[in-house]
Write an enzyme that holds these catalytic residues in place. Structure first.
Site, mmCIF file in Angstrom:
data_model
loop_
_atom_site.group_PDB
_atom_site.id
_atom_site.type_symbol
_atom_site.label_atom_id
_atom_site.label_comp_id
_atom_site.label_asym_id
_atom_site.label_seq_id
_atom_site.Cartn_x
_atom_site.Cartn_y
_atom_site.Cartn_z
ATOM 1 N N GLY A 132 29.498 51.335 39.797
ATOM 2 C CA GLY A 132 29.073 51.582 38.429
ATOM 3 C C GLY A 132 30.266 51.836 37.528
ATOM 4 O O GLY A 132 30.566 52.997 37.194
ATOM 5 N N GLU A 248 40.109 46.845 45.316
ATOM 6 C CA GLU A 248 39.229 45.726 45.002
ATOM 7 C C GLU A 248 40.029 44.435 44.839
ATOM 8 O O GLU A 248 39.653 43.383 45.367
ATOM 9 C CB GLU A 248 38.446 46.007 43.725
ATOM 10 C CG GLU A 248 37.526 44.853 43.323
ATOM 11 C CD GLU A 248 36.756 45.113 42.041
ATOM 12 O OE1 GLU A 248 35.769 44.396 41.792
ATOM 13 O OE2 GLU A 248 37.142 46.019 41.280
#
Length: 402
Positions: A132, A248
């Site tokens: 999120g 990431e």
């Protein structure tokens, strides 16, 4: 664990090969990794058996600490394990954002209770996480996020909206950036965790050009977050978020060095079937053969660079700004490979549905379309170029010039 010498590595190779032969279901050999697919389906019995075996062994997260369910392997052992998986036509069934992004970050920033609660389930592939971060008004300028998190005494209450929440419709938990101080920008952000089944969490999938819905809008209305699910200090979330984004980018770049790209076979094997071979056994089309070779060379060079970067970072605290270089390079190789795959398949690489196309051909088309987004999410190429210019090359920030 320290890297083993040559003889010890060969002993480990023999152990890994024997274990894979005993545990990897033959019916999955050469099959696509279901974790690479945008759309999820119920796992088959073989897929579930393989996930459980790798999870119990800890080899789905090979270098993570054994005390939390990881494999406890050295970097050298992990590379040998991957080589043996490739040799067997096997894939690592333990993945997703929990492995690629959240787990490594929690191991660094989480307290012991948080690690004990969340890491073992990630290692076994029993839980899926979503991220999120981005909001409708906070994408590239993520620090402008407005999702509010208010202290209610014994818990927090979160209200706001997130977008491009990858896999939110499948996720069990969410790691989320929230604003806990409205008077500051970067210093007013915190990093919290919450169960996706918590009342007030609403997920709406967004359909993409590929026909799939890997991304979602996520609405948060009076979502209760327990105080023990705050990772790091209050208002200290931006530092944690930057480290997670490095993980990431490192994970996204990894696709560029692989030969299968989530499909069952790579360009060389596909070309020999679809295009044919000459009298010497080489791919018949000389120009195509050259471009496949160049892509394979770039992919292998990328793999070697990634290994070198990993070894060089051992003395550091984790991934660095160099992950921006790796992300741009790796995604470029991956997108080139997707283009080659469709060209190799010819008209069979233009299918969208129907019995005239194999599942591999249909997956290739959707993979090609879905892969276009890889140079955007995780930070666009332009964002990475800015990071490279400022943090690696030391160039001046012209946006700050007077």
């Amino acid at each position: 664990m320290a890297d083993f010498g040559g003889s010890d590595l060969e002993a480990f190779r023999a152990e890994a090969r024997a274990w894979i032969e005993a545990n990897f279901p033959a019916g999955l050999k050469g099959q696509p990794n279901p974790m690479m697919r945008e759309e999820r389906s119920k796992p088959t019995a073989d897929q579930e058996a393989w996930r459980k075996a790798m999870g119990e062994k800890g080899w789905g997260t090979p270098t993570w600490p054994k005390q939390y369910g990881g494999g406890g392997l050295s970097g050298a052992e992990a590379r040998v394990l991957q080589q043996e998986l490739n040799r067997a036509g096997a894939y690592n069934p333990i993945g997703g954002m929990g492995v690629m992004m959240f787990g490594p970050t929690l191991l660094e920033y989480g307290n012991e209770a948080q690690k004990q609660q969340h890491i073992p389930a990630i290692c076994k592939g029993e839980i899926q996480w979503c991220q999120g971060f981005s909001e409708p008004g906070a994408g590239s300028d993520l620090a402008s996020l407005q999702t509010r998190c208010e202290d209610k005494g014994d818990h927090y209450l979160v209200n706001g909206q997130k977008i491009w929440t990858s896999g939110a419709q499948y996720a069990d938990w969410c790691f989320c950036l929230v604003r806990t101080d409205t008077t500051k920008k970067h210093e007013g952000i915190s990093f919290v965790l919450f169960d996706m089944k918590t009342p007030g969490v609403e997920v709406r999938p967004i359909q993409l050009i590929s026909g799939n819905s890997p991304f979602c809008e996520t609405f948060l209305t009076d979502v209760r977050v327990e105080k023990d699910q705050l990772v790091g200090p209050l208002n200290g979330g931006w530092t944690i978020a930057k480290r997670l984004l490095q993980h990431e980018r490192s994970g996204l770049s990894g696709a560029g060095g692989g030969g299968r790209m989530g499909l069952g076979r790579g360009p060389v094997q596909l070309a020999k079937e679809y295009v044919g071979v000459d009298e010497t056994g080489r791919i018949a089309d000389r120009d195509l053969r050259t471009r496949i070779i160049l892509n394979e060379m770039e992919g292998r060079a990328f793999q070697q660079t990634a290994v070198r970067a990993m070894l060089e970072s051992k003395g550091n605290s984790g991934p660095s700004a160099a992950t921006s270089i790796m992300k741009n390079a790796g995604t470029s190789v991956m997108q080139q490979r997707a283009e080659l795959t469709l060209e190799i398949m010819g008209h069979q690489g233009l299918g969208w549905e129907g019995d005239a196309f194999s599942s591999e051909e249909l997956a290739a088309v959707r993979g090609w379309l879905g892969g276009k987004a890889v140079t955007i999410y995780g930070g666009s190429q332009e964002v990475q170029n800015n990071i490279i210019s400022k943090r690696i090359l030391g160039l001046p920030d012209l946006t700050q010039a007077k």
